[in-house]
Design a protein around this motif. Structure first.
Motif, PDB file in Angstrom:
ATOM      1  N   ARG A  22       1.123  -1.295  -0.014  1.00  0.00           N
ATOM      2  CA  ARG A  22       0.160  -0.087   0.055  1.00  0.00           C
ATOM      3  C   ARG A  22       0.655   1.394   0.104  1.00  0.00           C
ATOM      4  O   ARG A  22       1.754   1.539   0.364  1.00  0.00           O
ATOM      5  CB  ARG A  22      -0.702   0.211   1.225  1.00  0.00           C
ATOM      6  N   ILE A  23       0.037   2.479  -1.071  1.00  0.00           N
ATOM      7  CA  ILE A  23       1.153   3.450  -0.729  1.00  0.00           C
ATOM      8  C   ILE A  23       0.584   4.387  -0.026  1.00  0.00           C
ATOM      9  O   ILE A  23      -0.927   4.592  -0.421  1.00  0.00           O
ATOM     10  CB  ILE A  23       0.892   3.939  -1.645  1.00  0.00           C
ATOM     11  N   SER A  24       0.908   5.188   1.156  1.00  0.00           N
ATOM     12  CA  SER A  24      -0.268   6.116   1.535  1.00  0.00           C
ATOM     13  C   SER A  24       0.257   7.485   1.185  1.00  0.00           C
ATOM     14  O   SER A  24       1.245   8.517   0.772  1.00  0.00           O
ATOM     15  CB  SER A  24      -0.139   5.963   3.412  1.00  0.00           C
ATOM     16  N   ALA A  25      -0.732   8.518   1.237  1.00  0.00           N
ATOM     17  CA  ALA A  25      -0.880   9.594   0.757  1.00  0.00           C
ATOM     18  C   ALA A  25       0.526  10.366   1.595  1.00  0.00           C
ATOM     19  O   ALA A  25       1.176  11.227   0.673  1.00  0.00           O
ATOM     20  CB  ALA A  25      -2.103  10.231   1.316  1.00  0.00           C
ATOM     21  N   ALA A  26       0.947   9.956   2.870  1.00  0.00           N
ATOM     22  CA  ALA A  26       2.084  10.517   3.118  1.00  0.00           C
ATOM     23  C   ALA A  26       3.023  10.027   2.787  1.00  0.00           C
ATOM     24  O   ALA A  26       5.002  10.969   2.940  1.00  0.00           O
ATOM     25  CB  ALA A  26       1.546  10.202   4.917  1.00  0.00           C
ATOM     26  N   GLU A  27       2.847   9.096   2.552  1.00  0.00           N
ATOM     27  CA  GLU A  27       4.871   8.360   1.597  1.00  0.00           C
ATOM     28  C   GLU A  27       4.792   9.310   0.826  1.00  0.00           C
ATOM     29  O   GLU A  27       5.817   9.222   0.171  1.00  0.00           O
ATOM     30  CB  GLU A  27       4.265   6.192   1.888  1.00  0.00           C
ATOM     31  N   LEU A  28       3.526   9.155  -0.776  1.00  0.00           N
ATOM     32  CA  LEU A  28       3.664   9.881  -1.589  1.00  0.00           C
ATOM     33  C   LEU A  28       4.764  10.592  -2.020  1.00  0.00           C
ATOM     34  O   LEU A  28       5.669  10.262  -3.052  1.00  0.00           O
ATOM     35  CB  LEU A  28       2.157   9.529  -1.998  1.00  0.00           C
ATOM     36  N   PRO A  29       4.623  11.831  -1.112  1.00  0.00           N
ATOM     37  CA  PRO A  29       5.886  13.023  -2.032  1.00  0.00           C
ATOM     38  C   PRO A  29       7.304  12.469  -1.838  1.00  0.00           C
ATOM     39  O   PRO A  29       7.902  12.626  -2.735  1.00  0.00           O
ATOM     40  CB  PRO A  29       5.449  14.694  -0.894  1.00  0.00           C
ATOM     41  N   GLY A  30       7.318  11.888  -1.011  1.00  0.00           N
ATOM     42  CA  GLY A  30       8.566  11.543  -0.546  1.00  0.00           C
ATOM     43  C   GLY A  30       8.717  10.802  -1.492  1.00  0.00           C
ATOM     44  O   GLY A  30      10.447  10.792  -2.082  1.00  0.00           O
ATOM     45  N   CYS A  31       8.114   9.268  -1.653  1.00  0.00           N
ATOM     46  CA  CYS A  31       8.773   8.668  -2.572  1.00  0.00           C
ATOM     47  C   CYS A  31       8.971   9.546  -4.051  1.00  0.00           C
ATOM     48  O   CYS A  31       9.200   8.623  -4.738  1.00  0.00           O
ATOM     49  CB  CYS A  31       7.867   7.547  -2.105  1.00  0.00           C
ATOM     50  N   MET A  32       8.251   9.747  -4.748  1.00  0.00           N
ATOM     51  CA  MET A  32       8.004  10.660  -5.949  1.00  0.00           C
ATOM     52  C   MET A  32       9.327  11.696  -6.699  1.00  0.00           C
ATOM     53  O   MET A  32       9.914  11.456  -7.047  1.00  0.00           O
ATOM     54  CB  MET A  32       6.433  11.162  -6.312  1.00  0.00           C
ATOM     55  N   ARG A  33       9.401  12.049  -5.005  1.00  0.00           N
ATOM     56  CA  ARG A  33      11.072  12.896  -4.694  1.00  0.00           C
ATOM     57  C   ARG A  33      11.962  11.928  -5.084  1.00  0.00           C
ATOM     58  O   ARG A  33      12.547  12.692  -6.118  1.00  0.00           O
ATOM     59  CB  ARG A  33      11.037  13.657  -4.121  1.00  0.00           C
ATOM     60  N   ALA A  34      12.257  11.059  -4.206  1.00  0.00           N
ATOM     61  CA  ALA A  34      13.060  10.202  -4.593  1.00  0.00           C
ATOM     62  C   ALA A  34      13.201   9.126  -5.563  1.00  0.00           C
ATOM     63  O   ALA A  34      14.219   8.834  -6.237  1.00  0.00           O
ATOM     64  CB  ALA A  34      13.474   9.121  -3.318  1.00  0.00           C
ATOM     65  N   LEU A  36      11.556   9.253  -8.785  1.00  0.00           N
ATOM     66  CA  LEU A  36      11.292  10.108 -10.184  1.00  0.00           C
ATOM     67  C   LEU A  36      11.298  11.300 -10.379  1.00  0.00           C
ATOM     68  O   LEU A  36      11.537  12.717 -11.184  1.00  0.00           O
ATOM     69  CB  LEU A  36       9.758  10.588 -11.105  1.00  0.00           C
ATOM     70  N   GLY A  37      12.452  12.213  -9.380  1.00  0.00           N
ATOM     71  CA  GLY A  37      12.178  13.126  -9.039  1.00  0.00           C
ATOM     72  C   GLY A  37      11.986  14.621  -9.078  1.00  0.00           C
ATOM     73  O   GLY A  37      11.670  16.018  -9.512  1.00  0.00           O
ATOM     74  N   GLU A  38      10.262  14.367  -8.911  1.00  0.00           N
ATOM     75  CA  GLU A  38       9.237  15.532  -9.087  1.00  0.00           C
ATOM     76  C   GLU A  38       8.682  15.562  -7.382  1.00  0.00           C
ATOM     77  O   GLU A  38       8.708  14.870  -6.873  1.00  0.00           O
ATOM     78  CB  GLU A  38       7.966  14.770  -9.462  1.00  0.00           C
ATOM     79  N   ASP A  39       8.403  16.826  -7.599  1.00  0.00           N
ATOM     80  CA  ASP A  39       7.752  17.335  -6.120  1.00  0.00           C
ATOM     81  C   ASP A  39       6.860  17.390  -6.208  1.00  0.00           C
ATOM     82  O   ASP A  39       5.943  18.069  -7.049  1.00  0.00           O
ATOM     83  CB  ASP A  39       8.350  18.954  -4.939  1.00  0.00           C
ATOM     84  N   VAL A  40       5.795  16.573  -4.920  1.00  0.00           N
ATOM     85  CA  VAL A  40       4.281  16.251  -4.909  1.00  0.00           C
ATOM     86  C   VAL A  40       3.749  16.969  -3.812  1.00  0.00           C
ATOM     87  O   VAL A  40       4.120  16.493  -2.909  1.00  0.00           O
ATOM     88  CB  VAL A  40       4.081  15.343  -5.105  1.00  0.00           C
ATOM     89  N   PRO A  41       3.019  18.219  -3.979  1.00  0.00           N
ATOM     90  CA  PRO A  41       2.729  19.187  -2.503  1.00  0.00           C
ATOM     91  C   PRO A  41       2.004  17.759  -2.245  1.00  0.00           C
ATOM     92  O   PRO A  41       0.735  16.874  -2.565  1.00  0.00           O
ATOM     93  CB  PRO A  41       1.307  19.789  -3.100  1.00  0.00           C
ATOM     94  N   ALA A  42       1.821  17.664  -0.570  1.00  0.00           N
ATOM     95  CA  ALA A  42       0.749  17.110   0.133  1.00  0.00           C
ATOM     96  C   ALA A  42      -0.689  16.846  -0.536  1.00  0.00           C
ATOM     97  O   ALA A  42      -1.215  15.646   0.162  1.00  0.00           O
ATOM     98  CB  ALA A  42       1.234  16.765   1.608  1.00  0.00           C
ATOM     99  N   GLU A  43      -1.193  18.532  -0.282  1.00  0.00           N
ATOM    100  CA  GLU A  43      -2.044  18.237  -1.016  1.00  0.00           C
ATOM    101  C   GLU A  43      -2.587  17.805  -2.030  1.00  0.00           C
ATOM    102  O   GLU A  43      -3.966  16.981  -2.595  1.00  0.00           O
ATOM    103  CB  GLU A  43      -2.805  19.722  -0.963  1.00  0.00           C
ATOM    104  N   GLU A  44      -1.620  17.427  -3.308  1.00  0.00           N
ATOM    105  CA  GLU A  44      -1.928  17.091  -4.301  1.00  0.00           C
ATOM    106  C   GLU A  44      -1.888  15.593  -3.898  1.00  0.00           C
ATOM    107  O   GLU A  44      -2.832  14.456  -4.170  1.00  0.00           O
ATOM    108  CB  GLU A  44      -1.046  17.613  -5.026  1.00  0.00           C
ATOM    109  N   ALA A  45      -1.003  15.255  -2.944  1.00  0.00           N
ATOM    110  CA  ALA A  45      -1.516  13.301  -3.043  1.00  0.00           C
ATOM    111  C   ALA A  45      -2.604  13.065  -2.087  1.00  0.00           C
ATOM    112  O   ALA A  45      -2.780  11.900  -2.490  1.00  0.00           O
ATOM    113  CB  ALA A  45       0.407  13.681  -1.986  1.00  0.00           C
ATOM    114  N   ASP A  46      -2.924  14.029  -1.723  1.00  0.00           N
ATOM    115  CA  ASP A  46      -3.955  13.454  -0.332  1.00  0.00           C
ATOM    116  C   ASP A  46      -4.871  13.356  -1.673  1.00  0.00           C
ATOM    117  O   ASP A  46      -6.011  12.145  -1.824  1.00  0.00           O
ATOM    118  CB  ASP A  46      -4.415  14.565   0.600  1.00  0.00           C
ATOM    119  N   ALA A  47      -5.265  14.765  -2.832  1.00  0.00           N
ATOM    120  CA  ALA A  47      -6.153  14.293  -3.974  1.00  0.00           C
ATOM    121  C   ALA A  47      -5.930  13.256  -4.448  1.00  0.00           C
ATOM    122  O   ALA A  47      -7.224  12.669  -4.809  1.00  0.00           O
ATOM    123  CB  ALA A  47      -6.230  15.860  -4.718  1.00  0.00           C
ATOM    124  N   LEU A  48      -4.538  12.936  -4.823  1.00  0.00           N
ATOM    125  CA  LEU A  48      -4.168  11.862  -6.352  1.00  0.00           C
ATOM    126  C   LEU A  48      -5.097  10.707  -5.600  1.00  0.00           C
ATOM    127  O   LEU A  48      -5.600   9.495  -5.851  1.00  0.00           O
ATOM    128  CB  LEU A  48      -3.047  11.627  -6.049  1.00  0.00           C
TER     129      LEU A  48
END
Length: 151
Positions: A22-34, A36-48
């Motif tokens: 499982r991937i949580s909204a909290a893990e998503l930004p850090g994982c995406m940055r590490a 894919l090199g993309e910054d995903v704001p927490a609000e966008e991760a929650d929405a995704l």
């Protein structure tokens, strides 16, 4: 170029740092940055996560992630930049399976990672899985062979 489901599964595995499926909204930004090199704001991760969370548990399982990816541009036509992201995601996934620092996936390292993912396989099964994609016959998977396996 279209991203295959195998490549998306590899991306999911690389984003799922704790290998709980499982991937949580909290893990998503850090994982995406590490990964894919993309910054995903927490609000966008929650929405995704909320947009794809079919069972309402607040987490993305692999099936929900694949559905989200198919709806997003990740599964559409990929340009040069998308190819680079795909290769980085595959390298990240390869690194998870290549746990012995040898630059290849061995039957033992494959078995350990599958065990962490809850898919226990015996040494013979792991060897057979590797043999299907072991193009040079050396008994291990190189990154290029792994890319072929994931496509």
């Amino acid at each position: 170029m279209v991203v295959s489901s195998g490549e998306l599964r590899a991306l999911f595995a690389s984003l799922d740092r704790d290998a709980d499926g499982r991937i949580s909204a909290a893990e998503l930004p850090g994982c995406m940055r590490a990964t894919l090199g993309e910054d995903v704001p927490a609000e966008e991760a929650d929405a995704l996560v909320a947009s794809a969370d079919a069972d309402g548990d607040g987490l993305l399982c692999e099936a929900e992630f694949l559905e989200l990816a198919q709806q997003a541009s990740w599964a559409g036509d990929a340009g040069e930049e998308d190819d680079e992201l795909r290769i980085r995601a595959l390298r990240e996934a390869f690194g998870m399976y290549e746990m012995e620092g040898q630059g290849c996936i061995t039957p033992a390292s494959l078995g350990r990672m599958l065990g962490r993912l809850g898919a226990e396989r015996g040494a013979g099964e792991c060897h057979a899985m590797i043999c299907r994609f072991d193009l040079d016959g050396d008994g291990v998977l190189s990154f290029d062979e792994f890319k072929i396996m994931m496509s």
